[in-house]
Enzyme design. Structure first.
Site, PDB file in Angstrom:
ATOM      1  N   TYR A   1      47.859  -5.020 -51.860  1.00 21.26           N
ATOM      2  CA  TYR A   1      46.767  -6.006 -51.800  1.00 21.26           C
ATOM      3  C   TYR A   1      45.819  -5.855 -52.985  1.00 21.26           C
ATOM      4  CZ  TYR A   1      48.236  -7.561 -47.233  1.00 21.26           C
ATOM      5  OH  TYR A   1      48.961  -8.120 -46.220  1.00 21.26           O
ATOM      6  N   ASP A  56      40.477  -4.194 -39.811  1.00 24.55           N
ATOM      7  CA  ASP A  56      41.546  -4.676 -40.672  1.00 24.55           C
ATOM      8  C   ASP A  56      41.895  -3.590 -41.678  1.00 24.55           C
ATOM      9  OD1 ASP A  56      43.031  -7.336 -41.218  1.00 24.55           O
ATOM     10  OD2 ASP A  56      42.557  -6.571 -43.204  1.00 24.55           O
ATOM     11  N   ARG A 105      44.202 -14.475 -33.008  1.00 23.67           N
ATOM     12  CA  ARG A 105      44.074 -15.927 -32.902  1.00 23.67           C
ATOM     13  C   ARG A 105      44.876 -16.591 -31.794  1.00 23.67           C
ATOM     14  NH1 ARG A 105      45.374 -16.543 -39.028  1.00 23.67           N
ATOM     15  NH2 ARG A 105      46.480 -14.702 -38.296  1.00 23.67           N
ATOM     16  N   ARG A 148      48.208  -6.527 -32.999  1.00 19.48           N
ATOM     17  CA  ARG A 148      47.434  -7.774 -33.049  1.00 19.48           C
ATOM     18  C   ARG A 148      47.210  -8.381 -31.664  1.00 19.48           C
ATOM     19  NH1 ARG A 148      47.167 -10.662 -38.267  1.00 19.48           N
ATOM     20  NH2 ARG A 148      47.118  -8.964 -39.741  1.00 19.48           N
TER      21      ARG A 148
HETATM   22  O1  CP3 Z   1      46.188  -5.173 -33.636  1.00 17.07           O
HETATM   23  C1  CP3 Z   1      45.023  -5.535 -33.392  1.00 17.07           C
HETATM   24  O2  CP3 Z   1      44.728  -6.265 -32.435  1.00 17.07           O
HETATM   25  C2  CP3 Z   1      43.892  -4.989 -34.251  1.00 17.07           C
HETATM   26  C3  CP3 Z   1      43.528  -5.853 -35.301  1.00 17.07           C
HETATM   27  C4  CP3 Z   1      44.244  -5.863 -36.645  1.00 17.07           C
HETATM   28  C5  CP3 Z   1      43.943  -6.865 -37.592  1.00 17.07           C
HETATM   29  N1  CP3 Z   1      44.581  -6.563 -38.742  1.00 17.07           N
HETATM   30  C6  CP3 Z   1      43.047  -7.998 -37.375  1.00 17.07           C
HETATM   31  C7  CP3 Z   1      43.228  -9.219 -38.173  1.00 17.07           C
HETATM   32  C8  CP3 Z   1      45.151  -4.990 -37.230  1.00 17.07           C
HETATM   33  C9  CP3 Z   1      45.847  -3.763 -36.655  1.00 17.07           C
HETATM   34  C10 CP3 Z   1      45.344  -5.444 -38.572  1.00 17.07           C
HETATM   35  C11 CP3 Z   1      46.173  -4.735 -39.560  1.00 17.07           C
HETATM   36  C12 CP3 Z   1      46.549  -5.463 -40.776  1.00 17.07           C
HETATM   37  N2  CP3 Z   1      45.762  -6.220 -41.593  1.00 17.07           N
HETATM   38  C13 CP3 Z   1      47.819  -5.384 -41.373  1.00 17.07           C
HETATM   39  C14 CP3 Z   1      48.952  -4.546 -40.866  1.00 17.07           C
HETATM   40  C15 CP3 Z   1      49.641  -5.206 -39.761  1.00 17.07           C
HETATM   41  C16 CP3 Z   1      50.487  -6.366 -40.195  1.00 17.07           C
HETATM   42  O3  CP3 Z   1      50.238  -7.454 -39.671  1.00 17.07           O
HETATM   43  O4  CP3 Z   1      51.342  -6.147 -41.040  1.00 17.07           O
HETATM   44  C17 CP3 Z   1      47.793  -6.172 -42.545  1.00 17.07           C
HETATM   45  C18 CP3 Z   1      48.953  -6.409 -43.496  1.00 17.07           C
HETATM   46  C19 CP3 Z   1      46.485  -6.683 -42.675  1.00 17.07           C
HETATM   47  C20 CP3 Z   1      45.950  -7.531 -43.775  1.00 17.07           C
HETATM   48  C21 CP3 Z   1      45.611  -8.878 -43.284  1.00 17.07           C
HETATM   49  N3  CP3 Z   1      44.548  -9.155 -42.441  1.00 17.07           N
HETATM   50  C22 CP3 Z   1      46.234 -10.092 -43.623  1.00 17.07           C
HETATM   51  C23 CP3 Z   1      47.439 -10.228 -44.530  1.00 17.07           C
HETATM   52  C24 CP3 Z   1      45.534 -11.088 -42.955  1.00 17.07           C
HETATM   53  C25 CP3 Z   1      45.766 -12.570 -43.085  1.00 17.07           C
HETATM   54  C26 CP3 Z   1      46.980 -12.995 -42.366  1.00 17.07           C
HETATM   55  C27 CP3 Z   1      46.613 -13.378 -40.986  1.00 17.07           C
HETATM   56  O5  CP3 Z   1      47.295 -12.929 -40.060  1.00 17.07           O
HETATM   57  O6  CP3 Z   1      45.663 -14.148 -40.861  1.00 17.07           O
HETATM   58  C28 CP3 Z   1      44.524 -10.483 -42.182  1.00 17.07           C
HETATM   59  C29 CP3 Z   1      43.555 -11.146 -41.312  1.00 17.07           C
HETATM   60  C30 CP3 Z   1      43.438 -10.637 -39.907  1.00 17.07           C
HETATM   61  N4  CP3 Z   1      43.399  -9.320 -39.530  1.00 17.07           N
HETATM   62  C31 CP3 Z   1      43.272 -11.428 -38.746  1.00 17.07           C
HETATM   63  C32 CP3 Z   1      43.132 -10.551 -37.668  1.00 17.07           C
HETATM   64  C33 CP3 Z   1      42.892 -10.897 -36.216  1.00 17.07           C
HETATM   65  C34 CP3 Z   1      43.176 -12.932 -38.728  1.00 17.07           C
HETATM   66  C35 CP3 Z   1      41.815 -13.289 -39.153  1.00 17.07           C
HETATM   67  C36 CP3 Z   1      41.345 -14.545 -38.532  1.00 17.07           C
HETATM   68  O7  CP3 Z   1      40.858 -14.514 -37.389  1.00 17.07           O
HETATM   69  O8  CP3 Z   1      41.396 -15.591 -39.212  1.00 17.07           O
END
Ligand code: CP3
Length: 339
Positions: A150, A73, A27, A23
């Site tokens: 999910y 994602d 944000r 990540r």
């Molecule tokens: O690592 C990186 O920089 C690449 C981007 C990346 C995102 N999601 C962007 C994202 C990666 C590698 C993921 C993987 C992901 N997505 C996982 C596995 C990693 C982990 O954190 O366990 C999971 C479980 C998800 C599913 C997911 N996506 C959730 C549960 C959420 C909401 C929770 C949250 O953190 O907001 C997301 C949204 C998400 N994916 C965001 C980002 C940058 C936030 C979205 C926003 O900008 O509001």
């Protein structure tokens, strides 16, 4: 080209431990929030130029990083399968309809990654061009258990009650679903490699919710299919999950050149229990909010514990948390460079 990451993943000698952060685009960066303010998460993932732009933000801000990870994602596979996906501010992702029955499974569309996930593949092509060899680019997708959680819960979950109940009470449906998810992820990752991803990571973020027996029976066979499908694809593979102190050997058995671990286990213990594997992760993301001397001491401890182990990639034990001070991200990377 800086190929420290790829060398460490193959357990070849390196002059310095490579570092990147899960990540790292997100944000905690004002530059990310400025773009996100005008676009939904779905828009950002499905517009190659936007995904490429935020992928490159941390690389431009922190030249100390040794890898880029494509902005996407885990859940991008679901809309083309026919599931409505929305990211809500309070609750995270919401999937509709959640999968409850064989009938729901039969309605899932089989996807063609080249066509249905073209925006991510195009973003990979743009980023490779713009990186021009500065650092390798990582592609990723979800492991079957975490994806199933999910789809079955319809959102993030604490107890995975619906998922575990489906797993134990409808083994046939569970097997079909997990097989489909494994095939989807394998196809998506192979397409990402063909588009230019130089390493690929399988995220099984929530599989630590399973006991070793349940993991062995209900998750491992499907995750193994992914790594078998990636064999010979020409790039190193990473298998990441959290809460896996009791699952490490089984995770290794499922596959991956590199195993990603969280902070709940000493990293050298993980390395000892995973002979032949490179190891990634381990710094608690919450520590990035701590005073610098404490943070740096923890970074040093991880490096010291791994100094004799071939194949160490520095990372957090899970993604960077929103609110993390960006200067602390830089400080960790600099500390690693300074050693
Ligand atoms: O690592 C990186 O920089 C690449 C981007 C990346 C995102 N999601 C962007 C994202 C990666 C590698 C993921 C993987 C992901 N997505 C996982 C596995 C990693 C982990 O954190 O366990 C999971 C479980 C998800 C599913 C997911 N996506 C959730 C549960 C959420 C909401 C929770 C949250 O953190 O907001 C997301 C949204 C998400 N994916 C965001 C980002 C940058 C936030 C979205 C926003 O900008 O509001």
């Amino acid at each position: 080209m800086n190929d420290l990451l790829l060398k460490a993943a193959r357990r070849e000698p390196v002059d310095r431990t490579p570092v990147w952060f899960m990540r790292q685009a997100g944000r905690y960066l004002a530059e990310y929030r400025a773009i996100r303010a005008n676009h939904s998460m779905n828009e950002m993932c499905s517009t190659p130029e936007l995904a490429a732009k935020v992928t490159l933000q941390p690389i431009d801000l922190f030249p100390e990083l040794d890898a880029a990870i494509i902005f996407s994602d885990l859940l991008v596979i679901f809309p083309p399968m026919g599931i409505h996906l929305e990211y809500t501010a309070g609750e995270g992702p919401v999937l509709d309809p959640p999968l409850k029955s064989v009938g729901d499974f039969e309605k899932l569309r089989e996807i063609n990654p080249e066509k249905d996930l073209a925006p991510t593949l195009d973003a990979i092509r743009i980023v490779r061009r713009e990186l021009d060899g500065r650092v390798p680019l990582i592609g990723f997708a979800g492991a079957p258990f975490t994806l199933a959680s999910y789809l079955v819960e319809g959102s993030s979950s604490k107890n995975f009650l619906k998922t575990k109940t489906l797993m134990t009470s409808e083994p046939e449906l569970w097997g079909k679903l997990m097989t489909r998810l494994a095939e989807t992820t394998t196809g998506f990752l192979l397409a990402q490699v063909a588009a230019g991803a130089q390493m690929v990571q399988v995220f099984d973020s929530w599989v630590g919710a399973l006991s070793p027996d349940d993991y062995r029976e209900h998750a491992l066979p499907y995750t193994r299919r992914i790594f078998e499908g990636l064999r010979g694809c020409g790039v190193p593979t990473v298998h990441f999950a959290t809460g896996t102190a009791t699952l490490l050997e089984l995770m290794g058995e499922a596959g991956g050149d590199v195993i990603g671990v969280d902070w709940r286990i000493p990293i050298d213990e993980a390395a000892r229990r995973l002979p032949g594997k490179a190891i990634m992760g381990n710094l608690d993301p919450a520590l990035l909010f701590s005073p610098l001397p404490i943070l740096e001491k923890k970074v040093d401890e991880i490096l010291d514990r791994m100094k004799d182990h071939p194949g160490h990639i520095f990372n957090l034990g899970h993604g960077i948390l929103p609110g993390t001070p960006p200067e602390n991200v830089r400080a960790v990377a600099r500390r690693i460079h300074a050693r």
